[in-house]
Design a protein around this motif. Structure first.
Motif, PDB file in Angstrom:
ATOM      1  N   ILE A 145       0.847  -1.196   0.000  1.00  0.00           N
ATOM      2  CA  ILE A 145       0.000   0.000   0.000  1.00  0.00           C
ATOM      3  C   ILE A 145       0.880   1.242   0.000  1.00  0.00           C
ATOM      4  O   ILE A 145       1.932   1.269   0.646  1.00  0.00           O
ATOM      5  CB  ILE A 145      -0.962  -0.014   1.212  1.00  0.00           C
ATOM      6  CG1 ILE A 145      -2.080   1.011   1.044  1.00  0.00           C
ATOM      7  CG2 ILE A 145      -0.212   0.208   2.523  1.00  0.00           C
ATOM      8  CD1 ILE A 145      -3.214   0.843   2.048  1.00  0.00           C
ATOM      9  N   THR A 146       0.503   2.240  -0.776  1.00  0.00           N
ATOM     10  CA  THR A 146       1.155   3.550  -0.739  1.00  0.00           C
ATOM     11  C   THR A 146       0.102   4.586  -0.367  1.00  0.00           C
ATOM     12  O   THR A 146      -1.080   4.419  -0.674  1.00  0.00           O
ATOM     13  CB  THR A 146       1.781   3.913  -2.098  1.00  0.00           C
ATOM     14  OG1 THR A 146       0.749   3.990  -3.090  1.00  0.00           O
ATOM     15  CG2 THR A 146       2.821   2.899  -2.512  1.00  0.00           C
ATOM     16  N   ALA A 147       0.541   5.647   0.289  1.00  0.00           N
ATOM     17  CA  ALA A 147      -0.413   6.673   0.728  1.00  0.00           C
ATOM     18  C   ALA A 147       0.234   8.045   0.704  1.00  0.00           C
ATOM     19  O   ALA A 147       1.449   8.187   0.921  1.00  0.00           O
ATOM     20  CB  ALA A 147      -0.934   6.359   2.127  1.00  0.00           C
ATOM     21  N   THR A 148      -0.581   9.042   0.441  1.00  0.00           N
ATOM     22  CA  THR A 148      -0.197  10.448   0.579  1.00  0.00           C
ATOM     23  C   THR A 148      -0.940  10.981   1.790  1.00  0.00           C
ATOM     24  O   THR A 148      -2.179  11.008   1.799  1.00  0.00           O
ATOM     25  CB  THR A 148      -0.572  11.248  -0.667  1.00  0.00           C
ATOM     26  OG1 THR A 148       0.072  10.669  -1.811  1.00  0.00           O
ATOM     27  CG2 THR A 148      -0.151  12.696  -0.534  1.00  0.00           C
ATOM     28  N   THR A 149      -0.202  11.379   2.833  1.00  0.00           N
ATOM     29  CA  THR A 149      -0.826  11.706   4.113  1.00  0.00           C
ATOM     30  C   THR A 149      -0.478  13.116   4.576  1.00  0.00           C
ATOM     31  O   THR A 149       0.550  13.684   4.197  1.00  0.00           O
ATOM     32  CB  THR A 149      -0.371  10.705   5.200  1.00  0.00           C
ATOM     33  OG1 THR A 149       1.064  10.750   5.309  1.00  0.00           O
ATOM     34  CG2 THR A 149      -0.803   9.296   4.858  1.00  0.00           C
ATOM     35  N   ALA A 150      -1.361  13.657   5.423  1.00  0.00           N
ATOM     36  CA  ALA A 150      -1.131  14.930   6.103  1.00  0.00           C
ATOM     37  C   ALA A 150      -0.461  14.606   7.455  1.00  0.00           C
ATOM     38  O   ALA A 150      -0.613  13.495   7.973  1.00  0.00           O
ATOM     39  CB  ALA A 150      -2.465  15.642   6.319  1.00  0.00           C
ATOM     40  N   PRO A 151       0.271  15.543   8.031  1.00  0.00           N
ATOM     41  CA  PRO A 151       0.476  16.929   7.586  1.00  0.00           C
ATOM     42  C   PRO A 151       1.597  17.105   6.571  1.00  0.00           C
ATOM     43  O   PRO A 151       1.873  18.220   6.167  1.00  0.00           O
ATOM     44  CB  PRO A 151       0.823  17.639   8.898  1.00  0.00           C
ATOM     45  CG  PRO A 151       1.532  16.606   9.693  1.00  0.00           C
ATOM     46  CD  PRO A 151       0.865  15.296   9.356  1.00  0.00           C
ATOM     47  N   ARG A 152       2.274  16.006   6.178  1.00  0.00           N
ATOM     48  CA  ARG A 152       3.351  16.136   5.206  1.00  0.00           C
ATOM     49  C   ARG A 152       2.845  16.771   3.921  1.00  0.00           C
ATOM     50  O   ARG A 152       3.442  17.703   3.377  1.00  0.00           O
ATOM     51  CB  ARG A 152       3.936  14.742   4.932  1.00  0.00           C
ATOM     52  CG  ARG A 152       5.048  14.689   3.895  1.00  0.00           C
ATOM     53  CD  ARG A 152       6.365  15.215   4.409  1.00  0.00           C
ATOM     54  NE  ARG A 152       7.404  15.108   3.412  1.00  0.00           N
ATOM     55  CZ  ARG A 152       8.165  14.021   3.240  1.00  0.00           C
ATOM     56  NH1 ARG A 152       7.983  12.963   4.019  1.00  0.00           N
ATOM     57  NH2 ARG A 152       9.106  14.004   2.334  1.00  0.00           N
ATOM     58  N   LEU A 153       1.726  16.257   3.416  1.00  0.00           N
ATOM     59  CA  LEU A 153       1.073  16.836   2.243  1.00  0.00           C
ATOM     60  C   LEU A 153      -0.419  16.933   2.527  1.00  0.00           C
ATOM     61  O   LEU A 153      -1.031  15.944   2.940  1.00  0.00           O
ATOM     62  CB  LEU A 153       1.320  15.977   0.997  1.00  0.00           C
ATOM     63  CG  LEU A 153       2.753  15.922   0.469  1.00  0.00           C
ATOM     64  CD1 LEU A 153       2.869  14.871  -0.620  1.00  0.00           C
ATOM     65  CD2 LEU A 153       3.208  17.272  -0.044  1.00  0.00           C
ATOM     66  N   ARG A 154      -0.986  18.065   2.322  1.00  0.00           N
ATOM     67  CA  ARG A 154      -2.410  18.255   2.619  1.00  0.00           C
ATOM     68  C   ARG A 154      -3.266  18.266   1.358  1.00  0.00           C
ATOM     69  O   ARG A 154      -4.485  18.433   1.443  1.00  0.00           O
ATOM     70  CB  ARG A 154      -2.606  19.564   3.401  1.00  0.00           C
ATOM     71  CG  ARG A 154      -1.896  19.548   4.754  1.00  0.00           C
ATOM     72  CD  ARG A 154      -2.273  20.749   5.588  1.00  0.00           C
ATOM     73  NE  ARG A 154      -1.565  20.766   6.862  1.00  0.00           N
ATOM     74  CZ  ARG A 154      -1.930  20.110   7.951  1.00  0.00           C
ATOM     75  NH1 ARG A 154      -3.023  19.359   7.917  1.00  0.00           N
ATOM     76  NH2 ARG A 154      -1.238  20.180   9.059  1.00  0.00           N
TER      77      ARG A 154
END
Length: 561
Positions: free
Chosen positions: A370-379
């Motif tokens: 699984i890959t994810a784009t997460t906050a707060p690194r990227l909003r």
């Protein structure tokens, strides 16, 4: 047939549990948590328990039927962790001093997982290194207090042993059972090296250490044990590279075995060390290192490179659960290119692109990740994707207006899944909902009807441009002058140490070349022997050179006959 996988998702709307492949969709047994105050979640190592924080309440669930077995109110904890077998749950909350409690209250709590009963509380002021360390069978329980490593019994939490004479900055416990090794890092004073000391519990006297490894340029150390606990890697780091050579500071990689052997892992390219990981097969480890494009190399237990994957824009590596697939990727300021390799055949079996990835985790089945784009690194562009090892995207969930904070596969007991058979067969996937950016370079209108100009940005990709004859001549002159100056300087300070072996040239150009080469090796061995006589501890590769002396002498005699 393998059982189903599952993963937990925490975002700005709360926590929900999802089925992994092949089902996908919400787990109907888990009551989704609808709250904007969920701060943390964690599975126990075997997946038997699940804990999360919602506001000022800590919830503990057993995952067999997802029932809440304990609710702990009025807690401000920010971090949770389970012991290796899941018997205990640890929580940490900020240490607060006020007029009512000028001394502060204990903020590190140990609970019994099966019922949530509070067993012990400690004062742990610092957030970094808050987590207690356990042996893998939970026989040892320890904490770093100031610069002492304290060991407690688990009945009354009384002190049973301690390491208190080495000013320990950080430490690690081997994942062994029955025999326990403790590796301690002592920070060096200015001008003195830092030291890694390996002890066999409970023998902690200085002369009782199993191995010692010294290293300079070290602000902190990360420890990487193989799963057997027989070998450990120490990644040493400085926050700032004083030479100005790297934005990432300076790193070094060192090797220690529980049999007492030590070595420095030597890279064949200068630059940062981005990532290190042991193969689950325990006989090798992989390192991603060097200025971009970075290299990825596999080392054996002698710290020798046995395979290189070449140069590519990458900074991350992940072995699957069984160690038969290696994922190499470039995240952060890189484009998100992912390569998947069969570790047995060393063949590329899959590729994909996952831009803006902040989290990557293999599924326990060893087949999906699984890959994810997460906050707060990227909003912006938050969401997660599930992939097959062939590079096929098989599921995605995008959060167009909400934030995603965390995704985590549910862990499972060892042996739940069988090692997958790796093939190069492509799996049918889905088309991502967000279109991929074009990979073609921009060309101005005036250049669009002309053949493209080929050029190379990096030396690693096709080798350097061929220098002119004049440049080669000047370079050779500089190298010769530098070598003469260095030789004169060494000769003036200390007479060179050479072997007492006298060689006789035969007149045969090929044989004489080999004889001179052997003579150089014998001189180097004589120098190592002299260093050993002066008390210097030789590395593994240096000891191997000394042992090869007899073979070199035999070969020399044959050549001179």
């Amino acid at each position: 047939m393998n059982p189903s996988t599952a993963f937990a998702v925490r975002g700005s709307l709360g926590i929900n549990l999802c089925w992994g492949p092949p089902k996908f969709g919400s787990n109907e047994l888990f009551n989704n948590v609808l709250s904007k105050s969920c701060r943390f979640m964690v599975f126990s190592p075997s997946g038997d328990y699940f804990a999360y924080i919602n506001g000022t309440t800590l919830y503990l669930l057993q995952t067999k039927n997802w029932e809440i077995i304990a609710t702990i109110e009025n807690t401000k904890c920010y971090h949770l962790s389970f012991s290796p077998k899941g018997t205990y749950l640890c929580s940490w909350e900020p240490f607060i001093v006020n007029s009512t409690n000028p001394q502060g209250l204990p903020n590190l709590h140990i609970y019994k997982s099966e019922n949530g009963k509070l067993l012990k509380s400690f004062v742990q002021k610092k957030q970094i290194k808050w987590e207690p360390l356990w042996s893998s069978d939970e026989t040892l329980f320890s904490r770093l207090v100031n610069s002492d490593v304290i060991f407690y019994d688990l009945e009354n939490f009384n002190v049973v042993n301690k390491i208190h004479t080495y000013k320990v900055v950080s430490y690690s416990i081997s994942p062994t059972i029955g025999t326990y090794y403790i590796l301690c890092h002592t920070q060096g004073s200015p001008g003195q090296p830092s030291i890694g000391r390996l002890f066999n519990y409970p023998l902690f006297e200085n002369q009782q250490s199993v191995a010692n490894k010294s290293f300079f340029q070290c602000d902190k150390v990360e420890f990487y044990w193989n799963s057997k606990g027989s070998h450990v890697l120490l990644l040493t780091m400085t926050e700032v590279d004083k030479t100005g050579g790297s934005y990432y500071g300076k790193q070094g990689l060192h090797f220690i075995s529980t049999s007492g052997e030590t070595a420095m892992v030597t890279m064949n390219k200068e630059g940062p060390i981005y990532n290190v990981e042991w193969s689950p097969k325990n006989t090798e480890f992989c390192v991603v290192y060097g200025f971009m494009p970075a290299r990825a190399s596999i080392f054996n237990l002698k710290c020798e490179i046995i395979h290189e994957f070449g140069a590519s824009p990458r900074n991350s590596l992940y072995y699957n659960t069984f160690g038969n697939i290696l994922l190499l990727a470039g995240f952060g300021n890189l484009r998100g290119h992912i390569e998947l390799w069969d570790t047995n055949s060393k063949k590329l079996i899959g590729k994909c692109e996952a831009p803006d990835t902040t989290v990557l985790q293999w599924s326990p089945d060893g087949t999906h990740f699984i890959t994810a784009t997460t906050a707060p690194r990227l909003r912006i562009g938050n969401g997660y994707k599930v992939w097959h090892y062939s590079g096929a995207l098989i599921h995605e969930q995008i959060y167009p207006s909400d934030e995603l904070y965390e995704v985590s596969w549910q862990t499972v007991p060892k042996g739940t899944f069988k090692e997958p058979t790796v093939t190069s067969q492509k799996v049918e996937g889905i088309v991502p909902s967000i279109p991929q950016p074009s990979k073609e370079a921009y060309r101005p209108p005036s250049a669009r009807n002309r053949p493209p100009v080929q050029f190379n940005l990096h030396d690693d990709e096709s080798g350097p441009a061929k220098p002119s004859k004049a440049a080669l001549k000047q370079k050779k002159k500089r190298e010769n002058k530098k070598a003469r100056n260095l030789e004169e300087k060494e000769t003036s300070t200390n007479p060179p140490i050479t072997s007492n072996v006298t060689v006789v040239l035969t007149g045969d150009e090929e044989k004489d070349k080999k004889i001179k080469n052997i003579k150089k090796k014998l001189d180097a061995i004589a120098k190592l022997k002299d260093q050993q006589a002066q008390g210097k501890t030789l590395e593994i590769n240096q000891i191997a050179k000394v042992k090869a002396e007899e073979e070199l002498l035999t070969e020399l005699n044959k050549l001179q006959m």
